[in-house]
Design an enzyme around this catalytic site. Structure first.
Site, PDB file in Angstrom:
ATOM      1  N   HIS A 212       0.806  -1.221   0.000  1.00  0.00           N
ATOM      2  CA  HIS A 212       0.000   0.000   0.000  1.00  0.00           C
ATOM      3  C   HIS A 212       0.840   1.272   0.000  1.00  0.00           C
ATOM      4  O   HIS A 212       0.408   2.301  -0.481  1.00  0.00           O
ATOM      5  CB  HIS A 212      -0.981  -0.015   1.173  1.00  0.00           C
ATOM      6  CG  HIS A 212      -2.040  -1.039   0.975  1.00  0.00           C
ATOM      7  ND1 HIS A 212      -1.959  -2.289   1.518  1.00  0.00           N
ATOM      8  CD2 HIS A 212      -3.168  -1.012   0.227  1.00  0.00           C
ATOM      9  CE1 HIS A 212      -2.998  -2.994   1.131  1.00  0.00           C
ATOM     10  NE2 HIS A 212      -3.752  -2.251   0.350  1.00  0.00           N
ATOM     11  N   GLU A 463     -10.338 -11.065  -4.077  1.00  0.00           N
ATOM     12  CA  GLU A 463      -8.910 -10.845  -3.800  1.00  0.00           C
ATOM     13  C   GLU A 463      -8.294 -11.956  -2.957  1.00  0.00           C
ATOM     14  O   GLU A 463      -7.184 -11.816  -2.465  1.00  0.00           O
ATOM     15  CB  GLU A 463      -8.680  -9.469  -3.169  1.00  0.00           C
ATOM     16  CG  GLU A 463      -9.525  -9.165  -1.972  1.00  0.00           C
ATOM     17  CD  GLU A 463      -9.327  -7.743  -1.447  1.00  0.00           C
ATOM     18  OE1 GLU A 463      -8.381  -7.056  -1.858  1.00  0.00           O
ATOM     19  OE2 GLU A 463     -10.126  -7.330  -0.594  1.00  0.00           O
ATOM     20  N   ASP A 487      -3.857  -8.386  -3.718  1.00  0.00           N
ATOM     21  CA  ASP A 487      -3.989  -9.395  -2.666  1.00  0.00           C
ATOM     22  C   ASP A 487      -4.149 -10.788  -3.261  1.00  0.00           C
ATOM     23  O   ASP A 487      -3.689 -11.764  -2.685  1.00  0.00           O
ATOM     24  CB  ASP A 487      -5.185  -9.064  -1.765  1.00  0.00           C
ATOM     25  CG  ASP A 487      -4.806  -8.006  -0.741  1.00  0.00           C
ATOM     26  OD1 ASP A 487      -3.700  -8.089  -0.180  1.00  0.00           O
ATOM     27  OD2 ASP A 487      -5.601  -7.082  -0.523  1.00  0.00           O
ATOM     28  N   CYS A 534      -9.128  -3.963 -10.316  1.00  0.00           N
ATOM     29  CA  CYS A 534      -8.678  -2.724  -9.689  1.00  0.00           C
ATOM     30  C   CYS A 534      -7.344  -2.893  -8.982  1.00  0.00           C
ATOM     31  O   CYS A 534      -6.890  -2.011  -8.274  1.00  0.00           O
ATOM     32  CB  CYS A 534      -9.737  -2.178  -8.735  1.00  0.00           C
ATOM     33  SG  CYS A 534     -10.119  -3.301  -7.412  1.00  0.00           S
TER      34      CYS A 534
HETATM   35  C1  PEP Z   1      -6.092  -5.444  -4.304  1.00  0.00           C
HETATM   36  O1  PEP Z   1      -5.875  -6.176  -3.340  1.00  0.00           O
HETATM   37  O2  PEP Z   1      -5.746  -5.714  -5.476  1.00  0.00           O
HETATM   38  C2  PEP Z   1      -6.774  -4.155  -4.109  1.00  0.00           C
HETATM   39  C3  PEP Z   1      -7.133  -3.405  -5.128  1.00  0.00           C
HETATM   40  O3  PEP Z   1      -6.988  -3.732  -2.825  1.00  0.00           O
HETATM   41  P1  PEP Z   1      -5.832  -3.110  -1.904  1.00  0.00           P
HETATM   42  O4  PEP Z   1      -4.636  -2.884  -2.793  1.00  0.00           O
HETATM   43  O5  PEP Z   1      -6.363  -1.883  -1.308  1.00  0.00           O
HETATM   44  O6  PEP Z   1      -5.599  -4.190  -0.890  1.00  0.00           O
HETATM   45 MG    MG Z   2      -6.830  -5.771  -1.473  1.00  0.00          MG
END
Ligand code: PEP
Ligand code: MG
Length: 608
Positions: A212, A463, A487, A534
């Site tokens: 993140h 995910e 994830d 995403c």
């Molecule tokens: C992911 O896990 O791909 C996602 C978009 O969520 P985050 O990156 O916020 O965990």
């Molecule tokens: Mg995620």
């Protein structure tokens, strides 16, 4: 550690040193190093009640263990430094490790917690001051030796306090303009506090490409290199440096030639940005007329102008964690309404997908920690109470968030707000969330709120491998899917997405990950249910043909990636993409897949 003047020489001052790391956020930065391990962490003095002694003792033990882990890691990584620097630094790190054992500092701090009822960080600070005063009182001719010992105590105490308070950057609001921020580790909450207008670049020892922190840095458009082993030991505050966020390299004391090359790349980067900016108004349409939707991920509201500039067709993932970061209380319903309204209004009727809080894993937030040690509490946070699991255990949090989003949807009334649930593994979790959602809607209606007859869609993040493989069952409970490949790759491959040591194994192109993406996409398409990607894969233009070929038509990514992905879409034919995807899905070797992806991109470039 860095106040010892002899260290300057050991770090090869003046000589060019290139330190490789993980390319995380593109762009070139030329500036002076601002090394954050130097300033003391500012922790207010804290007294505790007698019944908190045990908690403080545990905090101290956890921070000591974590500090030991940090230094042991540093020790394994100093191999990249010049030999003379290694010889000098290794014994220092050993001394630090010893001080984190059963030392006077740790024993004394523990005693102060018990007998003086001090918070752990206050106890460490006081004990360190006591030891330093005692060292300074020693009558000895070896003044340099005494000064070094005092510095060691001060350094280790700072590290402990930093880890105990887990707020290393709050005291760094006024970073020098144009600096390259160097740190051992940056949490997503720290990154959220950075001002892209002030900082030229960021480089850290820790971190992975899709953690993140990396996502946040890309979102802010700050050139960044993470996982640069040996950097904090090699760099000193004020060192001139060049950071190349695309190549994944930090060069200290750059030569005239390196500097000239960096200036050229900086100018080329700016030219490319201008060129891509021209795509803003053109549609994301393939050569055979297939419409593709390119949306933006949003981590902090400061990104809104960037999102508008990139020509995003909505927000495919609004990570609401920013609302909960860097504060000690929870945002109430009105505060959330205000924050979401700002985003929905800025998007002027385009869709906005608001994901409910995804707390846990690396996204630790003080407001929710409640007596838990704030840093690395042990256990296995990525597999613990994360995302929707936590919200179902604390439904009052979910209720507030649902209520806020419903009120925003009611006010906008153009049906463009959607809700998204993170970290789902079984259909039952979605059913439970929907029950709460409908209950909150009934309560709001009783309160006189004019909610739309059809509630905003409730979607599910795919995910985890469990959710992907059960996608057909989960699809029956969900209104849409958003595939989170970050994830999904982490949990499928058992590789921490934010861990530098295993970053070479983190690979969204592993066939196992791709098969799960394919399975989940097809489950949604069979039901004619909207599905998007995403995760960070969505923003990589090299992967656009493959994902289009798998049937995905909606992509959500960091705003700055939109122009490049649009450019890719506009050069592609859907039939070619489908054939290419079939070929890729027959492969079992990630390296071969990577080759095919690169070759396809080259072919497209040649054809264009
Ligand atoms: C992911 O896990 O791909 C996602 C978009 O969520 P985050 O990156 O916020 O965990
Ligand atoms: Mg995620």
């Amino acid at each position: 550690m860095k106040t010892d003047p002899s260290k300057g020489k050991s770090k090869g001052k003046g000589r060019e040193v290139a330190i490789p790391g993980i390319a995380v956020s593109p762009g070139v930065a030329i500036g002076l190093v601002f090394d954050t391990s130097d300033p003391p962490a500012e922790a207010p003095r804290r007294k505790i009640a007698p019944d908190a002694i045990e908690v403080e003792r545990q905090k101290l033990a956890a921070a000591t263990a974590f500090s030991r882990k940090q230094i042991s890691k540093l020790k394994t990584r100093i191999g990249v430094l010049p030999e003379e620097a290694q010889e000098e630094i290794a014994p220092l790190l050993d001394a630090h490790l010893m001080m984190l054992g059963n030392s006077r500092l740790i024993r004394g701090a523990r005693k102060r917690i018990e007998s003086e009822l001090l918070g752990a960080e206050t106890a460490v600070g006081d004990e360190a001051e006591g030891i330093i005063a005692a060292i300074q009182a020693i009558k000895d001719d070896d003044k340099a030796g005494l000064a070094r010992r005092a510095t060691e105590v001060r350094d280790i105490a700072r590290r402990l306090v930093r880890n105990l308070t887990a707020t290393p950057f709050r005291s760094l609001k006024d970073l020098p303009e144009g600096c390259i921020l160097v740190a051992e580790e940056l949490t997503p909450a720290d990154a959220a506090l950075l001002d892209p207008a002030r900082i030229a670049g960021v480089a850290t020892e820790e971190g992975g490409a899709d953690g993140h922190t990396a996502i946040m840095l890309r979102a802010l458009g700050i050139p960044a290199v993470l996982g640069a082993h040996g950097l904090t030991e090699a760099a000193e505050r004020g060192d001139p440096a060049v950071l190349d966020g695309a190549a994944g390299r930090v060069t200290l004391h750059p030569s005239a030639a390196t500097l000239a090359g960096a200036k050229d790349r900086l100018a080329a980067f700016a030219r490319e940005r201008t060129k891509l900016g021209k795509l803003r108004r053109l549609p994301a349409e393939t050569t055979d007329g297939e419409q593709v939707e390119l949306q933006a991920n949003l981590e902090i509201p400061q990104e809104l102008p960037l999102i508008a500039q990139a020509g995003a067709q909505g927000i495919g993932l609004l990570r609401t964690e920013f609302l909960f970061m860097n504060r000690e209380d929870l945002p109430d319903e009105d505060a959330q309404v205000e924050a979401y309204t700002q985003v929905v209004e800025a998007m002027e009727g385009l869709p906005v997908t608001i994901r409910v809080l995804d707390w846990g894993g690396e996204k630790d937030m003080e407001a929710l920690a409640e007596g838990v040690v704030p840093v690395h509490a042990g256990g296995n946070p990525a597999l613990g109470l994360r995302g929707l699991r936590m919200l179902l255990k604390r439904p009052e949090l979910l209720e507030v968030q649902f209520a806020a989003v419903l009120r925003v949807a009611a006010a906008g009334a153009d049906g463009n707000v959607r809700l998204l649930l993170p970290m789902v593994t079984i259909p039952e979790e979605v059913r439970q969330a929907r029950e709460i959602y409908e209950r909150v809607a009934r309560r709001l209606r009783r309160r006189g709120e004019r909610l739309p007859e059809k509630l905003p869609p409730l979607g599910v993040m795919i995910e985890t491998p469990g959710a992907a493989l059960a996608a057909d069952a989960i699809a029956l409970e969900a209104d849409f899917f958003a595939i989170g490949t970050n994830d999904l790759a982490m949990y499928t491959l058992a590789v921490d997405r934010a861990e530098a040591e295993v970053s070479h194994l983190y690979d969204p192109l592993h066939p196992a990950v791709l098969r799960l993406v394919q399975f989940a996409t097809e489950a949604a398409l069979r039901l004619r249910m909207p599905v998007s990607i995403c995760g960070e894969m969505a923003g990589n233009p090299l992967l656009t043909p493959l994902l289009l070929g798998l049937g995905v038509r909606t992509f959500s990514m960091n705003a700055s990636a939109i122009p490049r992905v649009k450019q890719a879409v506009r050069g592609l034919d859907i039939g070619d993409c489908a054939r290419f995807a079939r070929r890729v899905m027959e492969q079992s070797d990630p390296a071969r897949i990577r080759e095919l992806v690169a070759a396809f991109a080259d072919g497209v470039t040649e054809r264009a």
